[in-house]
Every structure is written in C-alpha cells, then in structure tokens.
Write a protein that holds these residues in place. Structure first.
Motif, PDB file in Angstrom:
ATOM      1  N   ALA A 176       0.824  -1.214   0.000  1.00 22.58           N
ATOM      2  CA  ALA A 176       0.000   0.000   0.000  1.00 22.58           C
ATOM      3  C   ALA A 176       0.857   1.263   0.000  1.00 22.58           C
ATOM      4  O   ALA A 176       0.332   2.366  -0.186  1.00 22.58           O
ATOM      5  N   ALA A 177       2.176   1.097   0.203  1.00 19.43           N
ATOM      6  CA  ALA A 177       3.071   2.258   0.249  1.00 19.43           C
ATOM      7  C   ALA A 177       3.465   2.745  -1.136  1.00 19.43           C
ATOM      8  O   ALA A 177       4.294   3.645  -1.254  1.00 19.43           O
ATOM      9  N   ASP A 178       2.893   2.147  -2.193  1.00 18.36           N
ATOM     10  CA  ASP A 178       3.103   2.606  -3.577  1.00 18.36           C
ATOM     11  C   ASP A 178       4.584   2.575  -3.941  1.00 18.36           C
ATOM     12  O   ASP A 178       5.229   3.604  -4.118  1.00 18.36           O
ATOM     13  N   LEU A 179       5.116   1.372  -4.067  1.00 22.75           N
ATOM     14  CA  LEU A 179       6.551   1.176  -4.250  1.00 22.75           C
ATOM     15  C   LEU A 179       7.062   1.599  -5.615  1.00 22.75           C
ATOM     16  O   LEU A 179       8.277   1.699  -5.811  1.00 22.75           O
ATOM     17  N   ASP A 180       6.172   1.835  -6.557  1.00 23.00           N
ATOM     18  CA  ASP A 180       6.603   2.175  -7.916  1.00 23.00           C
ATOM     19  C   ASP A 180       6.532   3.666  -8.210  1.00 23.00           C
ATOM     20  O   ASP A 180       6.696   4.082  -9.353  1.00 23.00           O
TER      21      ASP A 180
END
Length: 204
Positions: A78-82
C-alpha cells in the motif's frame, strides 16, 4: 440449495482456524507465556480444536508469524513502491512494515527467542526481500543507485538495517525520528546513492 456437509465442515474449520489465530495474536502479544487453553478460551473453541489445527505451540507460533508477515506485506504494497524516488519508496516500505511489527512488539520479541533454521528464516523473509529487490533494481535502472554490490547482498543488508533501526528505537537508545534518519543515511550510503540525495551534513 443447502450446501453439502463437507463444504460446511471446511467452512467451519476455516472459521475456527482464523479465530484461533486472531486470539493467539492478541493474547500472546499481551501475555507471551499464555497457555493454549487460554488461547482456546479467547478464540471460543476447545483446546482439542486448537490442537487439531496446530499440533504444537511452535506450529501455532509459526502460523502467527506468517499472519504478521502477511499483514506487513499488505502494508508495504500500500506504500506505492513504484512511485517517486526509489530511496523514498524504500523508506516508505520499511516504515510501513515497522508500523505493523510495532503493533506486535511483545510477539516480535517472543518470536526472536525461538530461532528457526536458515531455510525457514529465508522463507519468512522472502515476501519482504522480493519487494526490497524490486525497489533496488528500479533505483539502479533510474541511476539513483550504483551497481558496485550484489543485489542479494543489498537486500539482506537492508532487512538487517531495518531491524536494527526498529530495535534501537524500541530500546530507547534512539528516538524514532533519529532511528529513521540513521536508517535513511545508512541505506543511501549502502546503495551508492548520489551525494545530492544524502541528507547528512558535510564532514568538518
């Protein structure tokens, strides 16, 4: 149409297992020496039902570890790694995982006193390691990180640095912000990030 008895039994078994894991996570995080009977009572099942799903306390503890790991991985995703700079994505990911494990500090300490073999330890960390590897490789492709060290070494070192930051903060040797700063600076240097990304003060 009434569901077949076998399907009902499987559904009941899944509900019982989930209730036991919920109770074990909650109870052991408050009282690490709690008995299986106490956990069974909190789950609303009998002790034989607990043993039917988890033949030993060790197997129940391993299942609790898997549950916490899954919760941490969901938070990491959910931490938006991209999105954004790779080092920021890496810090977001580690912070998300630390927030989850921080909710289970007593359990995490209990788990650390039950050493497992190298293969089990590798399997436990694989979901986290895969995500760290993805971010590091993205940072290399973008030119944010250099390629002087093997990726697998960097992944293992990142996991250990993340643990070290959490342990220092939990022990009160560093404040939470100081631990985060130390982790970020250490990662930047480990990964060979450019000097412009390094927030540390210049040497005197």
């Amino acid at each position: 149409m009434t569901p077949p008895p076998a399907r009902n039994r499987r559904a009941d078994a899944r509900r019982s297992r989930a209730a036991i894991l919920d109770a074990a996570t909650r109870v052991l995080n408050a009282e690490p020496d709690a008995s299986l009977e106490t956990i069974a009572g909190a789950a609303g099942v009998t002790r034989p039902t607990v043993y039917a799903h988890f033949p030993s306390r060790e197997q129940l503890l391993l299942a609790v570890v898997e549950r916490i790991t899954h919760e941490a991985v969901v938070a990491m995703d959910a931490a938006d790694l991209d999105t954004g700079p790779a080092v920021d994505a890496l810090m977001r990911m580690l912070d998300a995982g630390a927030q989850v494990t921080g909710r289970y500090s007593v359990l995490v300490q209990l788990i650390s006193t039950h050493p497992v073999g190298p293969e089990a330890d590798h399997d436990r960390h694989t979901p986290v390691a895969d995500r760290i590897r993805r971010v590091i490789q993205r940072g290399r492709r973008s030119g944010e990180f250099d390629d002087r060290l093997p990726v697998d070494w960097l992944v293992a070192a990142t996991i250990r640095l993340g643990h070290a930051a959490s342990e220092e903060a939990d022990a009160g040797r560093l404040s939470a912000p100081a631990a985060q700063d130390a982790l970020r600076i250490s990662l930047l240097r480990l990964l060979g990030a450019g000097e412009e990304a390094d927030p540390s003060p210049p040497p005197r």
